[in-house]
Scaffold this motif. Structure first.
Motif, short mmCIF file in Angstrom:
data_model
loop_
_atom_site.label_atom_id
_atom_site.label_comp_id
_atom_site.label_asym_id
_atom_site.label_seq_id
_atom_site.Cartn_x
_atom_site.Cartn_y
_atom_site.Cartn_z
N MET A 187 0.84 -1.20 0.00
CA MET A 187 0.00 0.00 0.00
C MET A 187 0.88 1.25 0.00
SD MET A 187 -3.05 -0.95 2.68
CE MET A 187 -3.82 0.66 2.43
N SER A 188 0.43 2.26 -0.73
CA SER A 188 1.16 3.52 -0.80
C SER A 188 0.80 4.42 0.37
CB SER A 188 0.85 4.24 -2.12
OG SER A 188 1.40 5.54 -2.12
N GLU A 189 1.81 5.10 0.91
CA GLU A 189 1.56 6.08 1.96
C GLU A 189 0.90 7.34 1.41
OE1 GLU A 189 5.30 6.84 3.84
OE2 GLU A 189 5.16 5.04 5.09
N ARG A 190 0.86 7.47 0.09
CA ARG A 190 0.29 8.66 -0.53
C ARG A 190 -1.19 8.51 -0.88
NH1 ARG A 190 4.61 10.79 -4.95
NH2 ARG A 190 3.06 12.47 -5.06
N VAL A 240 -2.89 8.38 -10.10
CA VAL A 240 -4.20 7.78 -9.85
C VAL A 240 -4.22 7.32 -8.40
CG1 VAL A 240 -5.81 5.95 -10.50
CG2 VAL A 240 -4.38 7.03 -12.24
N ASN A 241 -5.25 7.66 -7.67
CA ASN A 241 -5.32 7.41 -6.23
C ASN A 241 -5.61 5.94 -5.94
OD1 ASN A 241 -5.21 8.21 -3.53
ND2 ASN A 241 -7.42 8.54 -3.42
N GLN A 242 -4.71 5.09 -6.45
CA GLN A 242 -4.76 3.65 -6.18
C GLN A 242 -3.33 3.14 -6.10
OE1 GLN A 242 -7.58 1.11 -8.33
NE2 GLN A 242 -8.48 2.94 -9.27
N ASN A 243 -3.18 1.95 -5.54
CA ASN A 243 -1.86 1.35 -5.43
C ASN A 243 -1.31 0.97 -6.80
OD1 ASN A 243 -1.72 1.34 -2.55
ND2 ASN A 243 -3.12 -0.41 -2.52
N HIS A 275 0.69 -1.43 -9.30
CA HIS A 275 0.96 -2.85 -9.52
C HIS A 275 1.56 -2.99 -10.90
CE1 HIS A 275 0.26 -7.13 -10.39
NE2 HIS A 275 0.22 -7.30 -9.08
N PRO A 276 2.53 -3.89 -11.10
CA PRO A 276 3.16 -4.01 -12.42
C PRO A 276 2.20 -4.43 -13.52
CG PRO A 276 3.85 -5.81 -10.97
CD PRO A 276 3.15 -4.81 -10.12
N GLY A 277 1.00 -4.89 -13.16
CA GLY A 277 0.03 -5.28 -14.17
C GLY A 277 -0.65 -4.12 -14.88
N TRP A 278 -0.50 -2.90 -14.36
CA TRP A 278 -1.11 -1.75 -15.03
C TRP A 278 -0.31 -1.34 -16.26
CZ3 TRP A 278 -5.83 -0.03 -14.38
CH2 TRP A 278 -6.49 -0.25 -13.17
N LYS A 279 -1.00 -1.14 -17.39
CA LYS A 279 -0.37 -0.72 -18.64
C LYS A 279 -1.08 0.54 -19.13
CE LYS A 279 1.61 -4.76 -18.25
NZ LYS A 279 2.95 -4.87 -17.66
N ASP A 314 6.13 6.25 -4.95
CA ASP A 314 6.00 5.84 -3.54
C ASP A 314 4.86 4.85 -3.38
OD1 ASP A 314 8.11 7.56 -2.75
OD2 ASP A 314 6.70 9.25 -2.67
N GLY A 315 4.72 3.93 -4.34
CA GLY A 315 3.68 2.93 -4.29
C GLY A 315 2.36 3.35 -4.87
N LEU A 316 2.25 4.63 -5.31
CA LEU A 316 1.03 5.13 -5.93
C LEU A 316 1.12 4.95 -7.44
CD1 LEU A 316 -1.48 6.57 -4.67
CD2 LEU A 316 -0.54 8.70 -5.56
N LEU A 317 -0.01 4.65 -8.07
CA LEU A 317 -0.05 4.42 -9.52
C LEU A 317 0.16 5.74 -10.26
CD1 LEU A 317 -0.61 2.59 -11.96
CD2 LEU A 317 -3.06 2.98 -11.58
N GLY A 318 1.16 5.77 -11.14
CA GLY A 318 1.45 6.98 -11.90
C GLY A 318 1.80 6.66 -13.33
#
Length: 770
Positions: A465-468, A511-514, A516-520, A530-534
């Motif tokens: 989980m991201s601290e952000r 994006v205000n979600q964790n 994961h390497p599966g996001w493309k 910092d663990g947040l999806l960007g």
């Protein structure tokens, strides 16, 4: 036995052999047992675990029905997590279709009913071959199929434990596979795949254990015959097909365990008296920890000595296995502890509750009951003495009465559910754009209904989980640098997010979600902030489409599909002739695994790792010691150092004493190693303990990062302790082994007395009068 009695007995045996009447009986018994759950279908349980676990099924159902997508990503839990990689979700099971058709909560009692019928039918098929009597197997089937633990599991939201009822099917399939039947291999592969998809964190490893024992039993029975080699081919092909058929779920789970392993510590145990009460004591009408939650009608135990006396050879295996299961269920209370040895094996180290071995114990006890009843019926049919007829009639009467008692106990356990009163039976739905909220880990049942994600995570494994993550953002998609442009959501679904971005210079879309390497992403590069999806974007106007396409989920599905294609091919080849599983089957079963290996090699992804933290939220890994830490520099006869400690002089205002130990691991440590913390107090007081096998609740010493400073923070409550000075004595011991201590040496290299060091002392103040 008189001729009319013999005709009646033959008719009963014939009726028991007919699938239609037998399934009707099982369905009726299951309906009566499930009447309360079915009558309250759709009601919301207030039990915390039910809120957490059911929210996963609700999320999967919503993803399938409302968005038309497979439940790969769950944005509503823990700030977003990989649904297939979460061990306790059951969204990868065919039962999700029932949830989609009826609604997630309304489907639960229907699924429960179906598993009860499957459990009774599976036991019948298993026991009939073992005892040689359809009537004997029929009599004992409800005793296992209506085991109390299944009712308890439903009442507190652990429906995935109903998977234990499929254990007989695994044993039936193993025997058939050993005889070279393709149907046996398909049955084993299918049941394991179903259990994994259904969230079988306990049924799967325990089922694998008993399948291995059944395979050994079958091979032993075939020793010295030509069938032995056929059995080896069949069992080998079955193992490969099962591995491949489970890849769709097994690969994501292995990926999760690699990134953030689920740690289960402690030394749980139960006395024989307690285990006996769990099995034989009628459950109370309400409660959650009352004895009787594994209730098995005592008539089953009454028939055990009959089976042993009348058929020792056939009774030997289930008797030994039942005894081993009870030994395992005793946990660490048994000396030596069979459960402790099992936990040293891979995967089995995640098992926390040994008493769950009472479920397979119930299976073997029920098998002995079926054998005892079968032997009485055989003696009654062959002997002219009326005492055998009376004995068989009495046993049949007791068994039928036992069904009623078993149903009654099951019903009582279902009433333990803390279902909220109507109206409303379910949380009110609210259509609104998705957004994250601070949430509540024990009330997640409400958040999915209002399309809010909960960033308060209650999982039993450390979710990355991201601290952000934020629960108060005006919009969920935004640019990291607000001055670099604008971002506007176009469309949102669980597995796909579409955003219009206008960037005056290179920017990062968050994006205000964790992450994961599966996001493309269709534009730019997906990154972790910092663990947040960007997404890193060039300057300009872009329609950014983010899709969740996990390697393990997609690749695992391809591997599993190939496994079933191979099984269908072998079934087609064997139709109409005695074609057995042989070398050809082994080669066919290897193809999906070669494809799996190729995918692992060619399709590489980074790993989303959880940041190791103590229960108080502090980081486990630190760069240096704080100024107030007391240097100890103790070295152990294992590659572990106790570098320093922090022990406050007094507890805080709430009576809690917060301590910190600083460790360094420099090499491989025995799996059994744990920390003991002894707290001797004033004269006449009883010594307290703060032993723990897991550092910071995160990892065992064996899995701890090497050559780094580890901050192990924990607390003890001193509210009822005697006033005076207490010492803190620390050392290492074989917590999961023989209990011996690991030798320790001080900074001067000399052995420490009793292999422990005084890490500090504190004073518990005297209680003040109100």
């Amino acid at each position: 036995m008189t001729p009319p009695s013999r005709r009646l007995l033959r008719a009963a045996h014939h009726a028991a052999s007919l699938p239609g009447p037998r399934l009707a009986l099982f369905g009726l018994l299951a309906l009566v047992a499930c009447w309360y759950p079915l009558s309250r279908a759709g009601a919301l349980s207030d039990f915390r675990d039910s809120h957490l676990l059911h929210s996963y099924e609700d999320a999967g159902t919503r993803t399938l029905t409302r968005y038309g997508q497979l439940p790969l990503w769950n944005p509503w839990s823990c700030g977003g997590q990989y649904a297939l990689g979460s061990p306790q979700t059951r969204v990868a099971s065919p039962t999700l279709l029932v949830s989609a058709a009826l609604g997630a909560r309304r489907a639960e009692p229907v699924v429960l009913w179906a598993f009860l019928v499957l459990g009774m039918e599976g036991f019948f098929r298993y026991a009939r071959r073992r005892v040689g009597s359809a009537l004997g197997a029929l009599g004992a089937a409800p005793l296992f199929g209506l085991t109390g633990f299944t009712a308890l599991s439903w009442s507190i939201g652990w429906l995935n434990f109903a998977g234990f009822l499929l254990l007989p099917w695994l044993l039936v399939g193993t025997y058939q596979a050993a005889r070279g039947k393709v149907a046996g291999a398909a049955l084993v592969a299918g049941v394991f795949a179903l259990l994994l998809g259904f969230g079988g964190t306990y049924p799967v490893p325990m089922g694998a254990l008993f399948v291995a024992l059944e395979a050994g039993r079958t091979l032993y029975g075939m020793r010295g015959t030509a069938r032995w080699r056929t059995a080896l081919w069949g069992l080998g092909a079955t193992a490969l097909f099962t591995l491949a058929a489970c890849a769709y779920r097994l690969w994501p789970l292995l990926e999760t365990m690699r990134s953030s392993p689920r740690v289960m510590a402690g030394t749980p145990g139960h006395s024989i008296e307690t285990l006996g009460r769990m099995l034989l004591e009628l459950p109370a009408s309400s409660g959650h920890s009352n004895p009787g939650n594994f209730f098995l009608m005592a008539v089953a135990l009454a028939l055990v000595p009959v089976a042993v006396v009348l058929s020792r050879r056939r009774a030997l295996y289930p008797f030994v296995l039942g005894a081993l299961c009870v030994w395992m269920a005793a946990g660490y209370s048994a000396k030596p502890s069979l459960f402790a040895g099992l936990r040293l094996l891979p995967i089995f180290g995640t098992l926390r509750y040994p008493e769950r071995f009472l479920v397979p114990a119930g299976l073997f006890i029920a098998e002995l009951a079926a054998l005892g009843l079968a032997m009485l019926l055989v003696r009654a049919g062959r002997s002219p003495s009326p005492r055998w007829s009376w004995g068989a009639a009495l046993a049949c009467g007791l068994v039928v009465a036992g069904w009623g008692v078993q149903v009654h106990a099951f019903t009582r356990l279902t009433h333990w559910a803390t279902l909220l009163a109507e109206p409303p039976p379910t949380p009110p739905e609210a259509e609104r754009p998705f957004a994250q909220a601070r949430g509540n880990r024990w009330a997640q049942g409400y958040f999915v209904a209002i399309n809010r994600g909960s960033i308060a995570c209650g999982e039993a494994w450390p979710v990355p989980m991201s601290e952000r993550l934020r629960g108060d953002l005006p919009q969920e998609e935004y640019l990291e640098d607000a001055a670099s442009g604008t971002a506007r959501r176009v469309e949102w679904t669980p597995n796909r997010v579409e955003v219009d971005v206008a960037a005056t210079r290179p920017a990062v879309l968050l994006v205000n979600q964790n992450w994961h390497p599966g996001w493309k992403a269709s534009v730019g590069e997906v990154v972790s902030r910092d663990g947040l999806l960007g997404v890193q974007l060039p300057a300009g106007e872009h329609r950014v489409v983010l899709r969740f396409l996990p390697r393990s989920g997609i690749g695992g599905t391809v591997v599993s599909a190939l496994a079933w294609v191979g099984l269908v091919f072998l079934a087609w080849r064997s139709r109409g002739r005695m074609h057995r599983l042989g070398p050809e089957a082994l080669m066919v079963a290897s193809v999906p695994l070669f494809v799996w290996a190729a995918l692992l090699t060619a399709w590489r992804e980074p790993v989303a790792r959880a940041v190791p933290r103590n229960p108080d939220g502090s980081s486990m890994q630190v760069a240096s010691l704080p100024p107030l830490a007391r240097r100890l520099d103790v070295r152990f006869d294992a590659p572990v150092e106790l570098v320093a400690a922090e022990v406050p002089s007094t507890p805080d205002a709430e009576g809690l004493l917060h301590m910190v130990l600083y460790w360094r691991v420099t090499g491989p440590v025995p799996r059994s190693a744990g920390v003991f913390v002894h707290l001797p107090g004033p004269e006449g007081s009883k010594r307290k303990n703060a032993d723990h096998a897991v550092l910071g609740g995160t990892f065992f010493l064996r899995e701890a990062p090497r050559d780094t400073l580890l901050r192990d923070a924990f607390a003890v409550s001193t509210t009822d302790w005697e006033a005076g000075e207490w010492k803190v004595l620390v050392g290492l011991w074989h917590a999961g082994g023989d209990g011996s201590r690991i030798g320790a040496r001080g900074p001067d290299g000399r052995p420490l007395t009793e292999s422990r060091v005084e890490a500090g002392a504190f004073t518990v103040p005297a209680k003040t009068a109100n």
